[in-house]
Design a protein around this motif. Structure first.
Motif, PDB file in Angstrom:
ATOM      1  N   PRO A  48       0.788  -1.168   0.026  1.00 23.37           N
ATOM      2  CA  PRO A  48       0.071   0.007  -0.062  1.00 23.37           C
ATOM      3  C   PRO A  48       0.772   1.340   0.007  1.00 23.37           C
ATOM      4  CG  PRO A  48      -0.238  -1.222   2.179  1.00 23.37           C
ATOM      5  CD  PRO A  48       0.601  -2.025   1.241  1.00 23.37           C
ATOM      6  N   TRP A  49       2.112   1.302   0.842  1.00 23.01           N
ATOM      7  CA  TRP A  49       2.935   2.545   0.750  1.00 23.01           C
ATOM      8  C   TRP A  49       3.437   2.669  -0.886  1.00 23.01           C
ATOM      9  CZ3 TRP A  49       7.728   2.848  -0.990  1.00 23.01           C
ATOM     10  CH2 TRP A  49       8.531   3.886  -0.976  1.00 23.01           C
ATOM     11  N   PHE A  50       3.737   1.630  -1.520  1.00 28.56           N
ATOM     12  CA  PHE A  50       4.333   1.916  -2.921  1.00 28.56           C
ATOM     13  C   PHE A  50       3.032   2.277  -3.740  1.00 28.56           C
ATOM     14  CE2 PHE A  50       5.795   0.668  -7.056  1.00 28.56           C
ATOM     15  CZ  PHE A  50       7.093   0.732  -7.239  1.00 28.56           C
ATOM     16  N   ARG A  51       2.162   1.667  -3.673  1.00 29.46           N
ATOM     17  CA  ARG A  51       0.957   2.241  -4.596  1.00 29.46           C
ATOM     18  C   ARG A  51       0.549   3.507  -4.159  1.00 29.46           C
ATOM     19  NH1 ARG A  51      -3.165  -0.584  -7.059  1.00 29.46           N
ATOM     20  NH2 ARG A  51      -2.378  -2.493  -6.075  1.00 29.46           N
ATOM     21  N   GLU A  52       0.451   4.268  -3.057  1.00 30.07           N
ATOM     22  CA  GLU A  52       0.298   5.543  -2.460  1.00 30.07           C
ATOM     23  C   GLU A  52       1.420   6.382  -3.078  1.00 30.07           C
ATOM     24  OE1 GLU A  52       0.613   8.612   0.709  1.00 30.07           O
ATOM     25  OE2 GLU A  52       1.190   6.769   1.172  1.00 30.07           O
ATOM     26  N   THR A  53       2.703   5.806  -3.011  1.00 30.46           N
ATOM     27  CA  THR A  53       3.536   6.636  -3.300  1.00 30.46           C
ATOM     28  C   THR A  53       3.660   7.049  -4.808  1.00 30.46           C
ATOM     29  OG1 THR A  53       5.166   6.053  -1.750  1.00 30.46           O
ATOM     30  CG2 THR A  53       6.290   6.465  -3.576  1.00 30.46           C
ATOM     31  N   LEU A  54       3.093   6.235  -5.611  1.00 26.22           N
ATOM     32  CA  LEU A  54       2.985   6.469  -7.051  1.00 26.22           C
ATOM     33  C   LEU A  54       2.359   7.517  -7.211  1.00 26.22           C
ATOM     34  CD1 LEU A  54       3.036   2.778  -8.470  1.00 26.22           C
ATOM     35  CD2 LEU A  54       5.032   4.640  -8.660  1.00 26.22           C
ATOM     36  N   GLY A  55       1.187   7.719  -6.722  1.00 26.03           N
ATOM     37  CA  GLY A  55       0.200   8.902  -6.612  1.00 26.03           C
ATOM     38  C   GLY A  55       0.476  10.420  -5.988  1.00 26.03           C
ATOM     39  N   ARG A  56       1.601  10.345  -5.241  1.00 25.68           N
ATOM     40  CA  ARG A  56       1.922  11.382  -4.563  1.00 25.68           C
ATOM     41  C   ARG A  56       2.658  12.468  -5.548  1.00 25.68           C
ATOM     42  NH1 ARG A  56       3.893  10.085   1.405  1.00 25.68           N
ATOM     43  NH2 ARG A  56       4.676  12.096   1.234  1.00 25.68           N
ATOM     44  N   THR A  57       2.354  13.514  -5.303  1.00 23.06           N
ATOM     45  CA  THR A  57       3.223  14.726  -6.094  1.00 23.06           C
ATOM     46  C   THR A  57       4.351  15.353  -5.294  1.00 23.06           C
ATOM     47  OG1 THR A  57       1.831  16.552  -5.207  1.00 23.06           O
ATOM     48  CG2 THR A  57       1.205  15.637  -7.197  1.00 23.06           C
ATOM     49  N   ASP A  58       4.487  14.670  -4.007  1.00 23.12           N
ATOM     50  CA  ASP A  58       5.766  15.535  -3.240  1.00 23.12           C
ATOM     51  C   ASP A  58       6.722  13.954  -2.904  1.00 23.12           C
ATOM     52  OD1 ASP A  58       4.044  13.630  -1.588  1.00 23.12           O
ATOM     53  OD2 ASP A  58       4.684  14.887   0.182  1.00 23.12           O
ATOM     54  N   VAL A  74      15.840   4.655  -6.863  1.00 20.62           N
ATOM     55  CA  VAL A  74      15.851   6.065  -6.175  1.00 20.62           C
ATOM     56  C   VAL A  74      14.749   6.630  -5.908  1.00 20.62           C
ATOM     57  CG1 VAL A  74      18.258   6.377  -6.912  1.00 20.62           C
ATOM     58  CG2 VAL A  74      16.464   7.358  -8.191  1.00 20.62           C
ATOM     59  N   ARG A  75      14.729   7.496  -4.676  1.00 27.23           N
ATOM     60  CA  ARG A  75      13.423   8.137  -4.538  1.00 27.23           C
ATOM     61  C   ARG A  75      13.777   9.528  -4.105  1.00 27.23           C
ATOM     62  NH1 ARG A  75      11.383   5.690   0.481  1.00 27.23           N
ATOM     63  NH2 ARG A  75      11.541   7.577   1.654  1.00 27.23           N
ATOM     64  N   LEU A  76      12.841  10.374  -4.516  1.00 22.40           N
ATOM     65  CA  LEU A  76      12.841  11.811  -3.747  1.00 22.40           C
ATOM     66  C   LEU A  76      11.829  12.198  -3.359  1.00 22.40           C
ATOM     67  CD1 LEU A  76      14.239  13.799  -7.009  1.00 22.40           C
ATOM     68  CD2 LEU A  76      15.560  13.404  -4.990  1.00 22.40           C
ATOM     69  N   ASP A  77      12.039  12.622  -1.972  1.00 24.06           N
ATOM     70  CA  ASP A  77      10.904  12.923  -0.971  1.00 24.06           C
ATOM     71  C   ASP A  77      11.108  14.647  -0.994  1.00 24.06           C
ATOM     72  OD1 ASP A  77       9.852  10.613  -0.301  1.00 24.06           O
ATOM     73  OD2 ASP A  77      11.304  10.337   1.425  1.00 24.06           O
ATOM     74  N   VAL A  78      10.126  15.249  -1.629  1.00 24.86           N
ATOM     75  CA  VAL A  78      10.357  16.593  -2.109  1.00 24.86           C
ATOM     76  C   VAL A  78       9.467  17.610  -0.890  1.00 24.86           C
ATOM     77  CG1 VAL A  78       9.784  18.465  -3.606  1.00 24.86           C
ATOM     78  CG2 VAL A  78      10.392  16.144  -4.312  1.00 24.86           C
ATOM     79  N   VAL A  79      10.064  18.517  -0.549  1.00 24.21           N
ATOM     80  CA  VAL A  79       9.769  19.646   0.329  1.00 24.21           C
ATOM     81  C   VAL A  79      10.282  20.948  -0.119  1.00 24.21           C
ATOM     82  CG1 VAL A  79       9.310  20.632   2.833  1.00 24.21           C
ATOM     83  CG2 VAL A  79       9.853  18.069   2.411  1.00 24.21           C
ATOM     84  N   ASP A  80       9.042  21.770  -0.882  1.00 22.25           N
ATOM     85  CA  ASP A  80       9.459  23.031  -1.117  1.00 22.25           C
ATOM     86  C   ASP A  80      10.460  22.838  -2.450  1.00 22.25           C
ATOM     87  OD1 ASP A  80       7.664  24.297   0.471  1.00 22.25           O
ATOM     88  OD2 ASP A  80       9.327  24.449   2.143  1.00 22.25           O
ATOM     89  N   ALA A  81      11.740  23.484  -2.274  1.00 25.48           N
ATOM     90  CA  ALA A  81      12.716  23.458  -3.381  1.00 25.48           C
ATOM     91  C   ALA A  81      13.860  22.435  -3.101  1.00 25.48           C
ATOM     92  CB  ALA A  81      13.085  24.859  -3.679  1.00 25.48           C
ATOM     93  N   GLU A  82      13.616  21.629  -2.209  1.00 20.22           N
ATOM     94  CA  GLU A  82      14.582  20.541  -1.969  1.00 20.22           C
ATOM     95  C   GLU A  82      13.945  19.098  -1.782  1.00 20.22           C
ATOM     96  OE1 GLU A  82      16.607  22.169   1.680  1.00 20.22           O
ATOM     97  OE2 GLU A  82      15.808  20.460   2.824  1.00 20.22           O
ATOM     98  N   ALA A  83      14.893  18.316  -1.594  1.00 18.00           N
ATOM     99  CA  ALA A  83      14.187  16.780  -1.459  1.00 18.00           C
ATOM    100  C   ALA A  83      15.434  15.882  -0.835  1.00 18.00           C
ATOM    101  CB  ALA A  83      14.106  16.074  -2.978  1.00 18.00           C
ATOM    102  N   HIS A  84      14.768  15.055   0.012  1.00 17.33           N
ATOM    103  CA  HIS A  84      15.917  13.928   0.350  1.00 17.33           C
ATOM    104  C   HIS A  84      15.822  12.736  -0.393  1.00 17.33           C
ATOM    105  CE1 HIS A  84      15.461  16.326   4.022  1.00 17.33           C
ATOM    106  NE2 HIS A  84      16.552  15.775   4.641  1.00 17.33           N
ATOM    107  N   VAL A  85      16.928  12.255  -0.821  1.00 17.18           N
ATOM    108  CA  VAL A  85      17.378  11.209  -1.541  1.00 17.18           C
ATOM    109  C   VAL A  85      17.353   9.944  -0.742  1.00 17.18           C
ATOM    110  CG1 VAL A  85      19.544  11.588  -1.982  1.00 17.18           C
ATOM    111  CG2 VAL A  85      18.643  10.186  -3.828  1.00 17.18           C
ATOM    112  N   HIS A  86      16.626   8.985  -1.472  1.00 11.93           N
ATOM    113  CA  HIS A  86      17.007   7.281  -0.806  1.00 11.93           C
ATOM    114  C   HIS A  86      17.206   6.656  -2.080  1.00 11.93           C
ATOM    115  CE1 HIS A  86      14.707   8.697   2.608  1.00 11.93           C
ATOM    116  NE2 HIS A  86      14.050   9.304   2.008  1.00 11.93           N
TER     117      HIS A  86
END
Length: 158
Positions: A48-58, A74-86
């Motif tokens: 369910p996390w993966f399914r939800e992630t595919l629909g998120r804009t952030d 690789v994943r980007l978690d976006v907040v404003d003009a920056e992102a955390h990479v995994h």
């Protein structure tokens, strides 16, 4: 997958069909050992996390493709003009320069495609392969407490 360095590494947007493979890569014992969260992730949590992630804009999730073969995520978690990479790679894709190449491709996507100004990674100080990959991709490394923060910003670019 060959042990030789890849000739071409690119990213593609993750699809729902990638869900199981991403889960397998994330739960690989070496990946778990190198992660900040070392617990195995149950399928009932991941799917369910993966399914939800595919629909998120952030949040953006990409499959790393090396010489035509899926090699990691690789994943980007976006907040404003920056992102955390995994990032984590398939076991057969490790120690070949794929991580650094994937991070360079991700920087292009983050800065040029998404208009971000800064990308950060949080790394365990004993995770030498990740530290090396982030450094080779041009990230600055800053030690602090129990983690190393990798930072790349648009002002670092030539």
């Amino acid at each position: 997958m060959s042990l030789a360095p890849p000739r071409h590494v690119r990213l593609r947007a993750a699809l729902l069909a990638d869900c199981e493979q991403v889960w397998v890569w994330r739960n690989d014992p070496e990946t778990r050992h190198a992660s900040l969260d070392t617990d195995a992730i149950p399928w009932e949590t991941h799917e369910p996390w993966f399914r939800e992630t595919l629909g998120r804009t952030d949040r953006r999730i990409y499959i790393v493709v090396a010489d035509g073969e899926d090699a990691g995520v690789v994943r980007l978690d976006v907040v404003d003009a920056e992102a955390h990479v995994h990032i984590h790679l398939a076991p057969e894709a490790r120690y070949r320069g794929i991580g650094a190449a994937a991070l360079r491709a991700l920087i292009g996507e983050a800065f040029d495609g998404l208009g971000l100004n800064r990308v950060l990674g949080i790394i365990r100080p004993d995770n030498q392969p990740s530290l090396a990959a982030f450094a080779k991709a041009g990230f600055g490394l800053m030690e602090g407490g129990n983690v190393v923060t990798a930072v790349k910003s648009t002002r670092d670019l030539p």
